[in-house]
Enzyme design. Sequence first.
Site, PDB file in Angstrom:
ATOM      1  N   ASP A   1     -10.023   5.595  -2.261  1.00 50.43           N
ATOM      2  CA  ASP A   1      -8.709   6.293  -2.970  1.00 50.43           C
ATOM      3  C   ASP A   1      -9.471   6.963  -4.269  1.00 50.43           C
ATOM      4  O   ASP A   1     -10.493   6.936  -4.609  1.00 50.43           O
ATOM      5  CB  ASP A   1      -7.770   5.195  -3.058  1.00 50.43           C
ATOM      6  CG  ASP A   1      -8.071   4.238  -4.143  1.00 50.43           C
ATOM      7  OD1 ASP A   1      -9.169   4.322  -4.492  1.00 50.43           O
ATOM      8  OD2 ASP A   1      -7.235   3.364  -4.497  1.00 50.43           O
TER       9      ASP A   1
ATOM     10  N   GLU B   1       0.841  -1.227  -0.009  1.00 53.58           N
ATOM     11  CA  GLU B   1      -0.155   0.202  -0.002  1.00 53.58           C
ATOM     12  C   GLU B   1       0.858   1.428   0.033  1.00 53.58           C
ATOM     13  O   GLU B   1       0.526   2.334  -0.482  1.00 53.58           O
ATOM     14  CB  GLU B   1      -0.926  -0.054   1.183  1.00 53.58           C
ATOM     15  CG  GLU B   1      -1.933  -0.932   1.048  1.00 53.58           C
ATOM     16  CD  GLU B   1      -3.008  -0.809  -0.178  1.00 53.58           C
ATOM     17  OE1 GLU B   1      -3.214   0.339  -0.492  1.00 53.58           O
ATOM     18  OE2 GLU B   1      -3.447  -1.868  -0.695  1.00 53.58           O
TER      19      GLU B   1
ATOM     20  N   TYR C   1      -6.567   6.086   4.369  1.00 53.29           N
ATOM     21  CA  TYR C   1      -6.653   5.437   3.313  1.00 53.29           C
ATOM     22  C   TYR C   1      -5.851   4.027   3.807  1.00 53.29           C
ATOM     23  O   TYR C   1      -6.417   3.050   3.451  1.00 53.29           O
ATOM     24  CB  TYR C   1      -6.071   5.961   2.026  1.00 53.29           C
ATOM     25  CG  TYR C   1      -5.861   4.841   1.096  1.00 53.29           C
ATOM     26  CD1 TYR C   1      -6.897   4.040   0.410  1.00 53.29           C
ATOM     27  CD2 TYR C   1      -4.697   4.406   0.833  1.00 53.29           C
ATOM     28  CE1 TYR C   1      -6.577   2.965  -0.418  1.00 53.29           C
ATOM     29  CE2 TYR C   1      -4.378   3.251  -0.002  1.00 53.29           C
ATOM     30  CZ  TYR C   1      -5.335   2.570  -0.529  1.00 53.29           C
ATOM     31  OH  TYR C   1      -5.031   1.587  -1.546  1.00 53.29           O
TER      32      TYR C   1
END
Length: 377
Positions: free
Chosen positions: A165, A64, A147
Amino acid sequence: MQIYELKKQYFKHNLLKFNHIKIYFCNPQLAMIFPNALIQWYLQNKRDLPWRNDTNPYTIWLSEIMLQQTRVAQGLPYFLRFTTAFPTVFDLASADEEEVLKLWQGLGYYSRARNLHKTAKKIAFEFNGEFPKTYAALLHLKGIGEYTAAAIASFAYNENVPVVDGNVYRVLSRYFEVETDISSAAAKKEFTQLAADLLPKGKANIFNQAIMEFGALQCVPKNPDCRVCVFNDSCLALQKKKVSQLPLKSKKTKVTKRYFNYLVFSNENNDTIISKRTQKGIWHNLYEFPLIETEKAETDIAVLELIENQDFLQNKILGIQLYNNESIVHKLSHQHLAIKFWKVKVEGTLDNGIDCESASKFPFPIVIYNFIEKEWR
């Protein structure tokens, strides 16, 4: 039943209100149309990516952080190199920062790598290698925002939190015809609430990955192939011919143009000088050649004069010439750099001089690394 038909009937307790739209779900069964179809699409079309092979929070976290503002095709080789060099959070925590930055070289946004290293140390040495297991706790870690915390919490622990996102903004704005400007202050709250209401309990892991994958593969920013879309009979943007208009985004990033002149000093042994960029801002803690920043592209005479007026070194300058006649334009998110590399031949030896082979082992911004590999070696 199509979404616009659902709008004709509703129960008050199922009403979601936004700035200019209303979405009605008249019963729980209809409310599952979107997530169920999305999950089925994902199971049939998802990419085989290494961080999806298990629920290890370490590899999920790495992926991520690496994929923020980075395409999967670009980030995947870095992920594989990182997990080979640092198979556990303890290995990453024990590494030297320069080693981490060297492996990161070319991914950009180097603060991500520095924060990654700092957070690895905290998890390894303060939490005994155990990642926090909730969205709220993950938010306290450096470099992990809303996020990323939601992604780790839902992918690793199946916590019922939505991820939002750019892909999610795009999918939801088109499907439900949400015309809220995604650069506005209200957008994040609105889209997060919509994603949360759609999220099927107990399926956060698969739903969140599904909506992100759908945005990455099917509902792409430009020219999506809506003919083969699983939602082509219910997407409001498609029905109203607004796919290319959504999501709305009015705020434009202000871009600054800067002129960098890198001085590749060279003595009789072809040694040069490099130093760590310690000032805050772009490329913090990466290495570079001595730099003169100017307000416009300059001639060799002007650059030579600037060199002589600064305390770079005491050696006599024998000559100066450009490696690249045309500036290399290196685009960052808020800055466009026009870069020239100047070969500055000097007399005698250089204090702290370094040869090309040794220099190439240090972490550089990718534009300097490419110069070293292609022009200087």
